[in-house]
Design a protein around this motif. Structure first.
Motif, PDB file in Angstrom:
ATOM      1  N   VAL A   1       0.839  -1.207   0.000  1.00 17.97           N
ATOM      2  CA  VAL A   1       0.000   0.000   0.000  1.00 17.97           C
ATOM      3  C   VAL A   1       0.869   1.250   0.000  1.00 17.97           C
ATOM      4  CG1 VAL A   1      -1.757   1.293   1.277  1.00 17.97           C
ATOM      5  CG2 VAL A   1      -1.899  -1.207   1.140  1.00 17.97           C
ATOM      6  N   LEU A   2       1.944   1.218   0.784  1.00 20.78           N
ATOM      7  CA  LEU A   2       2.859   2.373   0.827  1.00 20.78           C
ATOM      8  C   LEU A   2       3.491   2.615  -0.540  1.00 20.78           C
ATOM      9  CD1 LEU A   2       4.690   1.773   4.239  1.00 20.78           C
ATOM     10  CD2 LEU A   2       2.711   3.226   3.761  1.00 20.78           C
ATOM     11  N   MET A   3       3.846   1.535  -1.225  1.00 24.56           N
ATOM     12  CA  MET A   3       4.461   1.675  -2.549  1.00 24.56           C
ATOM     13  C   MET A   3       3.459   2.178  -3.585  1.00 24.56           C
ATOM     14  SD  MET A   3       6.772  -1.780  -2.525  1.00 24.56           S
ATOM     15  CE  MET A   3       7.512  -1.583  -4.141  1.00 24.56           C
ATOM     16  N   GLU A   4       2.201   1.783  -3.440  1.00 19.07           N
ATOM     17  CA  GLU A   4       1.181   2.201  -4.395  1.00 19.07           C
ATOM     18  C   GLU A   4       0.889   3.701  -4.264  1.00 19.07           C
ATOM     19  OE1 GLU A   4      -1.851   2.359  -7.269  1.00 19.07           O
ATOM     20  OE2 GLU A   4      -0.192   0.977  -6.975  1.00 19.07           O
ATOM     21  N   TYR A   5       0.766   4.176  -3.031  1.00 20.34           N
ATOM     22  CA  TYR A   5       0.371   5.565  -2.811  1.00 20.34           C
ATOM     23  C   TYR A   5       1.547   6.529  -2.713  1.00 20.34           C
ATOM     24  CZ  TYR A   5      -4.511   4.344  -2.163  1.00 20.34           C
ATOM     25  OH  TYR A   5      -5.793   3.918  -2.360  1.00 20.34           O
ATOM     26  N   ALA A   6       2.653   6.090  -2.137  1.00 21.11           N
ATOM     27  CA  ALA A   6       3.861   6.925  -1.997  1.00 21.11           C
ATOM     28  C   ALA A   6       3.549   8.300  -1.409  1.00 21.11           C
ATOM     29  CB  ALA A   6       4.563   7.060  -3.357  1.00 21.11           C
TER      30      ALA A   6
ATOM     31  N   ARG B   1       4.975   1.538 -12.683  1.00 22.08           N
ATOM     32  CA  ARG B   1       6.379   1.866 -12.400  1.00 22.08           C
ATOM     33  C   ARG B   1       7.275   0.657 -12.594  1.00 22.08           C
ATOM     34  NH1 ARG B   1       4.353   4.548  -7.756  1.00 22.08           N
ATOM     35  NH2 ARG B   1       5.193   2.885  -6.435  1.00 22.08           N
ATOM     36  N   HIS B   2       6.807  -0.492 -12.147  1.00 18.82           N
ATOM     37  CA  HIS B   2       7.594  -1.717 -12.278  1.00 18.82           C
ATOM     38  C   HIS B   2       7.889  -2.023 -13.749  1.00 18.82           C
ATOM     39  CE1 HIS B   2       8.861  -5.895 -11.916  1.00 18.82           C
ATOM     40  NE2 HIS B   2       7.920  -6.218 -12.780  1.00 18.82           N
ATOM     41  N   PHE B   3       6.849  -1.962 -14.576  1.00 19.47           N
ATOM     42  CA  PHE B   3       7.041  -2.301 -15.989  1.00 19.47           C
ATOM     43  C   PHE B   3       7.818  -1.217 -16.741  1.00 19.47           C
ATOM     44  CE2 PHE B   3       3.506  -5.386 -15.306  1.00 19.47           C
ATOM     45  CZ  PHE B   3       4.203  -6.511 -15.715  1.00 19.47           C
ATOM     46  N   GLU B   4       7.579   0.049 -16.383  1.00 19.52           N
ATOM     47  CA  GLU B   4       8.327   1.135 -17.029  1.00 19.52           C
ATOM     48  C   GLU B   4       9.827   0.977 -16.809  1.00 19.52           C
ATOM     49  OE1 GLU B   4       6.776   4.803 -15.550  1.00 19.52           O
ATOM     50  OE2 GLU B   4       5.081   4.831 -16.956  1.00 19.52           O
ATOM     51  N   ALA B   5      10.201   0.530 -15.611  1.00 15.46           N
ATOM     52  CA  ALA B   5      11.624   0.338 -15.286  1.00 15.46           C
ATOM     53  C   ALA B   5      12.244  -0.739 -16.165  1.00 15.46           C
ATOM     54  CB  ALA B   5      11.786  -0.030 -13.815  1.00 15.46           C
ATOM     55  N   ARG B   6      11.397  -1.619 -16.691  1.00 18.48           N
ATOM     56  CA  ARG B   6      11.888  -2.671 -17.589  1.00 18.48           C
ATOM     57  C   ARG B   6      11.677  -2.319 -19.058  1.00 18.48           C
ATOM     58  NH1 ARG B   6       8.986  -7.990 -16.282  1.00 18.48           N
ATOM     59  NH2 ARG B   6       9.679  -8.231 -18.414  1.00 18.48           N
ATOM     60  N   GLY B   7      11.169  -1.105 -19.316  1.00 19.84           N
ATOM     61  CA  GLY B   7      10.921  -0.702 -20.703  1.00 19.84           C
ATOM     62  C   GLY B   7       9.693  -1.338 -21.312  1.00 19.84           C
ATOM     63  N   VAL B   8       8.758  -1.768 -20.445  1.00 18.77           N
ATOM     64  CA  VAL B   8       7.526  -2.407 -20.916  1.00 18.77           C
ATOM     65  C   VAL B   8       6.359  -1.454 -20.697  1.00 18.77           C
ATOM     66  CG1 VAL B   8       5.948  -4.364 -20.607  1.00 18.77           C
ATOM     67  CG2 VAL B   8       8.420  -4.693 -20.318  1.00 18.77           C
TER      68      VAL B   8
ATOM     69  N   ALA C   1      -4.818  -6.463 -15.017  1.00 18.03           N
ATOM     70  CA  ALA C   1      -5.840  -6.082 -14.039  1.00 18.03           C
ATOM     71  C   ALA C   1      -5.192  -6.096 -12.659  1.00 18.03           C
ATOM     72  CB  ALA C   1      -7.012  -7.059 -14.076  1.00 18.03           C
ATOM     73  N   THR C   2      -5.414  -5.031 -11.889  1.00 17.15           N
ATOM     74  CA  THR C   2      -4.730  -4.948 -10.599  1.00 17.15           C
ATOM     75  C   THR C   2      -5.350  -3.902  -9.681  1.00 17.15           C
ATOM     76  OG1 THR C   2      -2.574  -4.633  -9.533  1.00 17.15           O
ATOM     77  CG2 THR C   2      -3.045  -3.250 -11.452  1.00 17.15           C
ATOM     78  N   LYS C   3      -5.127  -4.075  -8.380  1.00 19.38           N
ATOM     79  CA  LYS C   3      -5.453  -3.053  -7.373  1.00 19.38           C
ATOM     80  C   LYS C   3      -4.358  -2.008  -7.305  1.00 19.38           C
ATOM     81  CE  LYS C   3      -7.550  -5.659  -3.684  1.00 19.38           C
ATOM     82  NZ  LYS C   3      -7.377  -6.180  -2.333  1.00 19.38           N
ATOM     83  N   TYR C   4      -3.226  -2.301  -7.963  1.00 18.65           N
ATOM     84  CA  TYR C   4      -2.004  -1.496  -7.810  1.00 18.65           C
ATOM     85  C   TYR C   4      -1.540  -0.890  -9.134  1.00 18.65           C
ATOM     86  CZ  TYR C   4      -1.869  -4.383  -3.585  1.00 18.65           C
ATOM     87  OH  TYR C   4      -2.183  -5.025  -2.421  1.00 18.65           O
TER      88      TYR C   4
END
Length: 221
Positions: free
Chosen positions: A78-83, A132-139, A123-126
């Motif tokens: 939750v902390l990572m999602e909202y920051a 951010r996770h996929f952008e870091a991998r160029g996806v 599909a995700t709650k996050y």
């Protein structure tokens, strides 16, 4: 007397795990707090300077960030999602362990290699964390926000993949899905409102230390 410190606690699986930590920190909630069937939202403790609220996990961070509660217990997911910049997370409580993972139908996974992905529909709650996770991998990630029943999304063609919390993996298996990538390991954290941490330090700091000590005791046991 100063207003009581309010600690926001999530409903659900973390609730049972947090009770021994409360006991070790010298806080005894009223009996209804541990009753999942209770509809009450605010609970007294044996300490007049501390009361508890029980809300949805995602709402814990919001209550604390906006100062409606001074402390909270919430998953690192939750902390990572909202920051939220207003939150400070001083203690890893070492409970509520699980992982946030990408999953897809088993027949698709049998011939799929995540290293080759360039675009995914998830599909995700996050959505923020996932993007951010996929952008870091160029996806490039197209995220569809759902609040529950994630596992049915691939079956009904809403998305080919999901990103969700996994502990035993049983729910995935029962819905024909398999994990193909772990995004992050998750555990529950004690969080504090940054303003309250400064303005109410005399109340907040001893509680943070009590929880830190409770975690150390649990690890040593």
């Amino acid at each position: 007397m100063a207003h009581p410190i309010i600690i926001a606690v999530p409903k659900g699986r973390i609730l049972a795990e947090v009770m021994p930590l409360f006991a070790a920190a010298g806080i005894t909630p009223e009996p209804a707090f541990a009753d999942e069937d209770s509809r009450a939202l605010r609970f007294a403790t044996d300490r007049p300077d501390i009361s508890l609220i029980r809300v949805r996990a995602f709402d814990v961070a919001t209550f604390v960030a906006h100062g409606a509660a001074q402390l909270g217990i919430v998953g690192s997911d939750v902390l990572m999602e909202y920051a939220y910049s207003e939150l400070y997370a001083p203690v890893d409580l070492d409970i509520g362990h699980c992982r946030l993972s990408v999953a897809e139908p088993a027949d698709m996974a049998a011939k799929d290699d995540p290293r080759g992905w360039s675009h995914v529909r998830v599909a995700t709650k996050y959505p923020n964390l996932t993007r951010r996770h996929f952008e870091a991998r160029g996806v490039q990630a197209e995220c569809i926000k759902l609040n529950g029943a994630m596992e049915i999304a691939p079956v009904l063609g809403l998305s080919s993949r999901i990103v969700d919390l996994v502990s035993s993996g049983r729910t995935l298996k029962e819905n024909g899905l398999v994990e193909v990538e772990v995004i992050t390991q998750v555990s529950a954290r004690l969080i504090a409102n940054r303003a309250a941490f400064k303005t109410r330090a005399a109340q907040v700091l001893p509680l943070i230390e009590a929880f830190r000590s409770a975690v150390e005791q649990a690890r040593a046991a």
